[in-house]
Design an enzyme around this catalytic site. Structure first.
Site, mmCIF file in Angstrom:
data_model
loop_
_atom_site.group_PDB
_atom_site.id
_atom_site.type_symbol
_atom_site.label_atom_id
_atom_site.label_comp_id
_atom_site.label_asym_id
_atom_site.label_seq_id
_atom_site.Cartn_x
_atom_site.Cartn_y
_atom_site.Cartn_z
ATOM 1 N N ASP A 26 0.873 -1.170 0.000
ATOM 2 C CA ASP A 26 0.000 0.000 0.000
ATOM 3 C C ASP A 26 0.917 1.229 0.000
ATOM 4 O O ASP A 26 2.144 1.122 0.018
ATOM 5 C CB ASP A 26 -0.978 -0.027 1.181
ATOM 6 C CG ASP A 26 -2.174 0.900 0.948
ATOM 7 O OD1 ASP A 26 -2.139 1.698 -0.011
ATOM 8 O OD2 ASP A 26 -3.142 0.851 1.728
HETATM 9 C C1 BGC Z 1 -5.052 3.276 0.415
HETATM 10 C C2 BGC Z 1 -5.367 2.188 -0.592
HETATM 11 C C3 BGC Z 1 -5.288 2.745 -1.993
HETATM 12 C C4 BGC Z 1 -3.936 3.354 -2.213
HETATM 13 C C5 BGC Z 1 -3.727 3.892 -3.607
HETATM 14 C C6 BGC Z 1 -3.801 4.045 0.068
HETATM 15 O O1 BGC Z 1 -3.664 5.171 0.865
HETATM 16 O O2 BGC Z 1 -4.921 2.690 1.693
HETATM 17 O O3 BGC Z 1 -6.637 1.652 -0.317
HETATM 18 O O4 BGC Z 1 -5.543 1.725 -2.914
HETATM 19 O O5 BGC Z 1 -3.766 4.412 -1.292
HETATM 20 O O6 BGC Z 1 -4.476 5.012 -3.835
#
Ligand code: BGC
Length: 784
Positions: A310
């Protein structure tokens, strides 16, 4: 629990790999292409493939064509691709939805440069969470929590299929969805991104969405399919503090039996990638866990998909989690644990540091090759080498009426009727006064009454769902939908409480409750739309689960007028409302129903559509009683004999699986074909469901089981299967479930699947029937 015992239990869950067949069948021709490409690559090229950057770093906000907008710096894009050879880019630049045309140009250019400089296409990723979040004029469906409330996997399938189509129309082949973190803690700000608190609901919805997104063949996705990234593996939704991205403490049994279940189902359904939980479980950051990433996913399930971090989460291993001393150490830990691609949005340091680690022998070439093989395999599976771009001709249904119609019908099936005293609903347009038919006057009040933002929630045109009203102008707010339904002259809008759109999601303007009270006096019925404004992730953290005091005061003051109140809850999580609920004649929880949620509500309130949704989570009554439906028996027991009160009570407002309709159903003849069974048996469970009212309706039929005595305290009940049927007035249907006996198992003290000899109750609605397991069986993963 003593530390030594706890550690022993964790170790016990390290289950021996079984002779498992690959989760996704191998395609020899495709594998040969992967190997050939891999063999031709330099170390720099391999490492570049393992990095994912934020598109934002390749441009900046500037005035162009007379308006302030994000402008791409092509030289920067050239450098990043030619020098660092990066394999993936994500996110919407300027963090707001762009047009289809703009996406085609941007991703088209990225693909052109990727093919020119490295001969490998980019895999672009976006959070297309309930439709195409980041493409203007696309179709936005109800959020996943609503789909869960529908208990209708068909809706999940068709919504995902349309999202895949519209995402490919925007040239984006990879979506960060579905979210399979069980939404079991009402305080957690991402509960609405999930399919609620039950593992089986999450698992079945995940399977349906994966088929909808990816199509039937995970080795060969078509031009209308996208790869999924199921997330956030796993127990991300169980932070001890209730705050996003903070540690989870979950028993090894619960982890395996409940939190792992939907991810296992997703992998078995062919999910091509997985995104990792940003936090830690029992002290182990998931990004650093060889056990959870490599062993459980890649080895035990024989899964050949790709693991992406993530947002900047490798950095978190040293900056937040303190399990690594610096960034290089963190990269070593994460890559050796099994991470294949690092989403490191703003930096190319990863390329430099990982190369050093390989040169120093701290990360093996075999691990690099394994990661790159998985990335290449994904790109071949998506057919990006042959067709790096999609969109244009053949994508005419983007944002079409046909898609809108599906989103509207889905919304109708996801709004939950929780109370309907004296059948105040449906609310007809006319009412009888002294024998005369007159138009009913409605007071529409509350901060959620006239805003698209709160119907959609987060991940809607922008990350937080804020500052995007300009892009949702063409859809109807609740006010607009009610005016269309009841006539503008019959709907008085006086909100009483409004959100401060320039502040945090929870900030409100000075209330004007008296105005609403005055307006109520001239009206016959009050529809109070209250809840939350949109938010997402950590900015959505809260300090108090009670719904805002202003909003509760609004309802309390309005109740004093004596006019009947229909309470409409529009919120991302169950905020406490137990002091105002008794003041209302009807309650509808619309959750986050999307762009067509206002129209759906108008249809439902007027009786042009029937309610059929049920609660996807337990709605708490009090702050110190945040139970889920599958609580332990000892959480709900009567007072023991003697002087002391040793009772335990579960105090909730609306249970999981609860929801009313304009018709009624009668359940009868619950039967199981075997009164005795063993682990390899399949039980046939049937029940008759009759529509005893005078309207057609859809009913979700939920099959639960209770293990009456077990070696670990059993849950009071567990959902095992569900289905949804439609019944005409007076019609009866027999619903049959084929229940594998192994579905009744639990994870025992030794971390192994266990089905114990003894009695079970099978339950549907208020009916139950007994059956008994005659022989204990214990086995390793994979279950069933
Ligand atoms: C979130 C994810 C998301 C990723 C990309 C992160 O901050 O936890 O759910 O897919 O960002 O945008």
């Amino acid at each position: 629990m003593k530390k030594s015992v706890f550690t022993a239990m964790l170790l016990a869950v390290t289950i021996g790999a079984s002779a498992q067949k690959p989760a996704i069948p191998r395609d020899a021709a495709l594998e040969a292409k992967v190997e050939k490409k891999l063999a031709s690559m330099t170390l720099d090229e391999k490492i570049g493939q393992m990095l994912e950057l934020n598109f934002d770093v390749m441009g900046k906000m500037a005035v162009s064509d007379g308006k302030r907008q994000w402008v791409l710096n092509e030289t920067m894009l050239d450098t990043i691709i030619s020098k660092y050879k990066i394999g993936s880019i994500l996110n919407a630049p300027g963090t707001k939805a762009a047009t289809v045309k703009q996406w085609q140009e941007w991703i088209g250019l990225i693909q052109e440069k990727s093919m020119k400089y490295i001969g490998i296409p980019d895999v672009y990723g976006l959070d297309q969470n309930h439709g195409v979040t980041y493409t203007q004029a696309g179709t936005l469906f109800p959020q996943p929590i609503n789909l869960a409330a529908s208990f209708n996997t068909e809706l999940a399938f068709s919504g995902a299929q349309i999202t895949a189509y519209e995402s490919r129309a925007s040239n984006c082949p990879w979506v960060y969805n579905p979210v399979l973190d069980l939404g079991r803690d009402p305080r957690w700000p991402r509960i609405w991104e999930s399919f609620g608190e039950d593992p089986i609901v999450n698992a079945r919805m995940a399977e349906a969405e994966i088929k909808g997104y990816q199509g039937d063949d995970p080795n060969h996705l078509g031009r209308y399919n996208v790869a999924t990234s199921v997330k956030h593996y796993f127990a991300y939704g169980a932070p001890f503090t209730g705050k996003d991205r903070t540690p989870a403490y979950v028993s090894p049994q619960m982890l395996r039996e409940k939190y792992f279940e939907p991810f296992k189902a997703a992998i078995q359904a062919g999910a091509l990638t997985i995104m990792v939980n940003s936090g830690s479980i029992n002290g182990m950051p998931v990004h650093a866990s060889y056990e959870y990433l490599t062993k459980w996913l890649k080895e035990d399930l024989q899964w050949d998909g790709m693991i992406v971090t993530d947002w900047a989460d490798i950095n978190n291993l040293f900056s937040r989690e303190h399990v690594a001393k610096d960034k290089k150490d963190a990269i070593r830990l994460a890559i050796n644990a099994g991470v294949d691609m690092s989403m490191d949005p703003y930096s190319v340091d990863f390329c430099i540091l990982l190369k050093e680690l390989v040169t120093e022998g701290k990360v093996s070439m075999a691990r690099i090759d394994d990661a790159v093989r998985r990335i290449l395999r994904l790109k071949y599976r998506l057919n990006l080498f042959d067709q790096p771009n999609t969109g244009g001709k053949g994508y005419e249904k983007f944002g079409s009426k046909e898609h809108a119609e599906k989103a509207l019908r889905a919304a109708e099936e996801t709004e939950v009727l929780l109370k309907n005293e004296g059948n105040i609903l449906p609310l007809s347009k006319e009412m009888n006064v002294n024998g005369n038919s007159v138009n009913r006057k409605i007071l529409l009040t509350g901060p959620n009454a006239n805003q698209m933002r709160c119907l959609n929630g987060g991940w809607s045109y922008t990350w937080q769902g804020s500052n995007a009203e300009d892009l949702s102008e063409s859809y109807n707010t609740i006010y607009e939908a009610l005016c269309n339904k009841y006539g503008k002259e019959n709907v008085v809008l006086e909100q009483g409480v409004t959100y401060n759109e320039r502040g945090q999601y929870w900030e409100e303007n000075a209330p004007q409750i008296e105005k609403a009270v005055t307006a109520a006096k001239e009206c016959d019925v009050i529809i109070a739309c209250i809840g939350e404004n949109s938010y997402c992730e950590t900015p959505g953290n809260l300090t108090d689960l009670w719904l805002s005091e202003n909003q509760r005061n609004l309802v309390k003051e309005l109740a004093k007028t004596g006019k009947p109140i229909v309470l409409v809850l529009n919120e991302g999580r169950p905020r406490l409302v137990s002091d105002i609920e008794p003041l209302c004649k009807a309650v509808v929880d619309i959750l986050l129903p999307g762009n067509y949620g206002g129209d759906a509500l108008a249809n439902l309130l007027a009786g042009d559509a029937n309610f059929s949704a049920k609660m996807p989570y337990t709605y708490p009554r009090e702050i110190n009683s945040l139970n889920n439906y599958d609580y332990k028996v000892s959480e709900e027991v009567g007072t023991m004999a003697g002087a002391y009160n040793y009772d335990a009570k579960v105090s909730l407002l609306w249970p999981f699986g609860y929801g009313l309709s304009y018709t009624t159903y009668e359940y009868a003849n619950l039967k199981v074909d075997k009164t005795q069974f063993t682990a390899d048996d399949v039980l046939t469970v049937s029940v008759d469901v009759k529509n005893t009212g005078n309207r057609v309706g859809k009913e979700s039929v939920l099959l639960y089981s209770s293990d009456l005595v077990a070696s670990l305290t059993p849950d009071n009940r567990r959902l095992r299967q569900f289905t949804k049927i439609e019944l005409q007035p007076g019609e009866t249907k027999t619903v049959t479930f084929k229940l594998k006996a192994k579905e009744l198992a639990f994870v025992g003290a030794d971390g192994r699947w266990t089905l114990e000899e003894g009695d079970f109750l099978l339950k549907v609605a208020r009916l139950s029937t007994k059956t008994a397991c005659t022989k204990t069986k214990i086995w390793d993963e994979p279950n069933i």
